[in-house]
Design an enzyme around this catalytic site. Structure first.
Site, mmCIF file in Angstrom:
data_model
loop_
_atom_site.group_PDB
_atom_site.id
_atom_site.type_symbol
_atom_site.label_atom_id
_atom_site.label_comp_id
_atom_site.label_asym_id
_atom_site.label_seq_id
_atom_site.Cartn_x
_atom_site.Cartn_y
_atom_site.Cartn_z
ATOM 1 N N LYS A 36 30.583 40.683 31.747
ATOM 2 C CA LYS A 36 31.603 39.646 31.939
ATOM 3 C C LYS A 36 31.467 38.954 33.292
ATOM 4 C CE LYS A 36 34.857 42.435 34.099
ATOM 5 N NZ LYS A 36 35.996 42.793 34.687
ATOM 6 N N THR A 37 31.060 39.685 34.335
ATOM 7 C CA THR A 37 30.885 39.046 35.643
ATOM 8 C C THR A 37 29.822 37.955 35.539
ATOM 9 O OG1 THR A 37 31.329 41.197 36.601
ATOM 10 C CG2 THR A 37 30.529 39.495 38.084
ATOM 11 N N ASP A 222 39.835 37.014 36.685
ATOM 12 C CA ASP A 222 39.118 38.222 36.245
ATOM 13 C C ASP A 222 40.050 39.435 36.345
ATOM 14 O OD1 ASP A 222 37.149 39.859 35.376
ATOM 15 O OD2 ASP A 222 35.956 39.806 37.203
ATOM 16 N N GLU A 223 39.718 40.521 35.676
ATOM 17 C CA GLU A 223 40.530 41.750 35.670
ATOM 18 C C GLU A 223 41.986 41.418 35.328
ATOM 19 O OE1 GLU A 223 38.948 44.371 35.693
ATOM 20 O OE2 GLU A 223 37.276 44.351 37.114
ATOM 21 N N GLN A 253 41.058 49.166 30.240
ATOM 22 C CA GLN A 253 40.738 49.470 31.634
ATOM 23 C C GLN A 253 41.904 49.161 32.565
ATOM 24 O OE1 GLN A 253 36.628 48.638 33.060
ATOM 25 N NE2 GLN A 253 36.346 47.678 31.063
ATOM 26 N N ARG A 622 31.306 53.903 33.841
ATOM 27 C CA ARG A 622 30.549 53.426 35.008
ATOM 28 C C ARG A 622 29.092 53.873 34.911
ATOM 29 N NH1 ARG A 622 32.965 49.613 35.501
ATOM 30 N NH2 ARG A 622 33.902 50.381 33.590
#
Length: 748
Positions: A36-37, A222-223, A253, A622
């Site tokens: 996504k980044t 974002d987030e 998340q 992660r």
DNA sequence: CGCCGTACGGTTTTT
DNA sequence: CCGTACGGCG
């Protein structure tokens, strides 16, 4: 010139859709490792290069400053220098910048200081005092939490007071009102205010609202799952004219609800923008199938969630390694040894490893083991640099120079180094100032004038405090005035040097602490000076403002070493929270125990328990290639030791994905080469008699313990291959839970 | 009135 | 185990 094809190549179909759907609201639900980044960076490049949007008309909000830097560098790979004009940063940094720009127009003191957690607490104590809050009954921390939550929902003190339904609510309302007044008096904003004030600015000032709504053609967040109500409201305001708002998040998340992050934002987005398009990014480019399957098995245990599929074209990969160590020292030894082995056998650089834990306290044993094995590491968080006493002291002087009405900074350093100003003098000064309805620093100036005019102790405006203290305070006030003078004419390091020199800070350190500690603290000051010197190029006033602002808004995650730097050869030690958004080839999750993960404080709340599960999921996802889930049989914490059963999350992972590693091998190693403490522990463990398979103690039996004395057995139960006996001891010892294999209990 | 010693309490995660 | 609160001393 970059073409659309170039920007879109190597993207899968949903990723392309996420990049090229540019008009109107867009919700991107992105699983972990779904790139996504990269998608956001490509979207920005696409907007600028293909659609022709000017970079300064794009607002992109990230979760950390580090993520913002990373985003800028990714975008500049496509756009070059034009990326410099993007409006890019965290909600907090963007708001701070905007408030300084518009300060004059909204009647805000441009020199405002930003209060962190500790500053807020200090102010809260004063607020409780003035508002007559019974702090024995209501803890300041709880009140501050309630206030912060109210602010995150844009609830003003007045509204809060109106809505208060119980006594606690009334108390909070009183404290909230006083606390806000104190912030204004001190010329300070806390973290929540940064957001709230910009929302108010846009709501109340039509001209400014139009200016920014006209400016921002595209807004990206974002987030999104970790934004609070106020932040979402702010994003909507920015996108008020051009509803091209793109939010990216993953409900699985969401791990910041304790900081008022509100998952309802995602639902509300679909309600607020009924024409919003939704794109799902489900292909995972990060982890092996084994890791993905295990993580999915854990997150699937949550009831409050929408099922989503995660898949990867990468193969099964290594099994997940589960390991039970004897105690946290052996746990740390296992991690250190395993890293050493993988470095040797698989030629992995240290930078490929991360060790994660639930609470910062767990890093201690790990650090010790890594030092012993000479494994280089970088600790993220913990006692942060800017939280060290000496650093905070020097910063407080600089904050006072920028804004002398900052009473929190004033109280911090008025007697550091010791000048003989105690609590009594300060409270008298405070009382005197409040009587005259002036801020403490103004009171100080008044007293100085009065003394210089020779008024002294007699007359109506008699000084509130003794002659000696008065003189000291006047000297202090003069010193700050002089430093303000220095600040106006010189660069930042000159100001810092001036502070150190005039306060005699070095001498104070060496007088106060033994040499080794003073050395260390003085070195920290040196490090602070290095940071400050980076602002020397800025004009006199501007350097101080930017420096203090950056220092206030710097975060833990901003200090994470860059993984793409091949020379960052260090193992990363990091909390699960700070690890969000990062990835490592090899991840160790430690302390996978009931009471730690999930944390004991979430046991009686189903919502919090679900968040613990998400935290576990974030940690697991992660990992790119290897994942270790480690726990200890026995753990020391706050004096005593405890036995935690394995984390419930471990039970959810299908057995075939896990390779159990026995503790035996490592135990022998530790016995052979470990320090004496371990040798004793292991020896004792090996010596302990086998635990009988039937309960030895029944309720009601009288027993004796060498340290706790006599007691009566309340109950006993089998725990794995041991027995846990609950005993009520006489006197102050009270009820204890003892493991039969360790407790030298004696029947009476 | 300020400083230094001892007792006690609380204890997750952080922009 | 660490930081704060309170009590006695200089």
């Amino acid at each position: 010139m970059v073409t659309a094809e170039h920007i879109l190549e190597d993207l899968n179909a949903p990723q392309r859709e996420a990049v090229t759907t540019i008009a109107g609201p867009l919700l991107i639900l992105a699983g972990p490792g779904s790139g996504k980044t990269r998608v956001i960076a490509h979207r920005i490049a696409y907007l600028v290069d293909v659609i022709g949007v000017a970079p300064w008309r794009i607002l992109s909000v990230t979760f950390t400053n580090k993520a913002a830097r990373e985003m800028r560098s990714r975008v500049s790979a496509h756009l070059g220098e034009a990326a410099g004009d993007l409006m890019l940063g965290t909600f907090h940094s963007i708001c701070a910048r905007l408030l300084r720009t518009e300060a004059d127009r909204i009647g805000l003191n441009r020199q405002f200081n930003i209060y962190d957690d500790a500053d807020q607490m200090s102010l809260m104590k004063r607020a409780c005092e003035y508002a007559n809050v019974d702090t024995k009954r209501f803890k300041e921390r709880a009140i501050l939490g309630a206030i912060s939550h109210a602010k995150s929902e844009l609830v003003s003190p007045e509204t809060y007071a109106r809505q208060a339904r119980d006594y606690f609510g009334e108390v909070v309302a009183r404290a909230y009102d006083t606390y806000q007044q104190l912030l204004v008096e001190n010329g300070a904003l806390d973290f929540d205010d940064l957001i709230v004030r910009v929302v108010e600015m846009l709501q109340n000032h039509e001209g400014l609202r139009e200016k920014y709504q006209e400016r921002f053609l595209h807004v990206l967040v974002d987030e999104f799952q970790d934004t609070n109500i106020a932040q979402y409201q702010l994003a909507r305001l920015f996108a008020g004219k051009h509803p091209n708002i793109c939010v990216v998040g993953d409900p699985d998340q969401s791990i910041y609800s304790w900081r008022s992050a509100d998952i309802r934002n995602i639902l509300n987005f679909e309600r607020d923008f009924p024409d919003a398009k939704t794109v799902l990014l489900e292909q995972n480019y990060r982890s092996t199938q084994n890791i993905l399957d295990a993580a999915h098995a854990v997150i699937a245990g949550n009831k409050q969630r929408k099922e989503k599929s995660l898949w990867t074209s990468a193969g099964g990969g290594e099994p997940i390694v589960a390991y039970e160590a004897y105690d946290e020292a052996e746990e740390a030894d296992f991690v250190a040894n395993e890293i050493a082995t993988l470095v040797e056998e698989e030629r992995r650089p240290y930078g490929e490893f991360a060790v994660m834990y639930r609470t910062n306290a767990h890093s201690r044993a790990l650090e010790e083991a890594l030092i012993r094995t000479r494994v280089p590491y970088a600790l993220v968080g913990g006692t942060r640099f800017y939280e060290r006493r000496e650093v905070k002291d020097v910063l407080a002087y600089m904050r006072l120079v920028q804004n002398p009405h900052d009473a929190v900074s004033f109280t911090r350093i008025v007697n550091v180094p010791g000048r003989g100003i105690g609590t009594k003098t300060l409270s008298e000064l405070d009382r005197w100032a409040r009587e005259r309805e002036v801020p403490p620093y103004t009171a100080l100036q008044l007293i100085a004038e009065q003394e210089n005019a020779g008024a002294g102790r007699s007359g109506a405006g008699a000084r509130p405090i003794g002659a000696k203290q008065t003189r000291t305070l006047i000297e202090f006030q003069e010193m700050i005035a002089e430093l303000q003078n220095v600040a106006e004419k010189n660069n930042l390091s000159t100001l810092l040097d001036g502070v150190l020199e005039r306060t005699g800070y070095r001498k104070y350190l060496y007088a106060e602490f033994d040499e080794a500690e003073a050395d260390e603290r003085w070195e920290n000051i040196g490090e602070l000076r290095n940071v400050a010197s980076e602002y020397d190029g800025l004009s006199a006033g501007h350097g101080l403002v930017s420096f203090l602002e950056d220092v206030a808004l710097i975060s833990d995650a901003d200090t994470v070493p860059d993984t793409d730097d091949p020379h960052s050869g260090r193992v990363t030690l990091i909390t699960l929270h700070s690890a969000k958004g990062l990835e490592y080839p090899v991840v160790f999750m430690t302390a996978m125990e009931e009471g730690v993960l999930p944390h004991i404080r979430s046991f009686d709340d189903a919502m919090q328990m679900e968040e613990e599960r998400r935290l576990c999921y974030v940690g697991m996802t992660r990992a790119k290639q290897r994942l270790y889930l480690i726990r200890a049989f026995k753990r020391y914490g706050m004096g005593s030791s405890s036995h935690n059963p394995p984390s419930r999350f471990l039970k959810d992972i299908p057995q075939q994905l896990i390779a159990q590693r026995s503790a035996v091998r490592s135990q022998h190693e530790a016995v052979e080469r470990g320090p004496s403490r371990f040798r004793e522990e292991f020896a004792r463990r090996d010596e302990r008699p086998p635990v009988p398979e039937e309960l030895v103690y029944a309720g009601g039996e009288r027993v004796r313990h060498p340290r706790f004395g006599e007691g009566i057995v309340v109950s006993s139960q089998m725990v794995k291959d041991d027995q846990e006996v609950t005993v009520a001891f006489k006197g102050e010892v009270g009820i204890k839970k003892l493991m039969l294999s360790f407790a030298p209990l004696e029947k009476l």
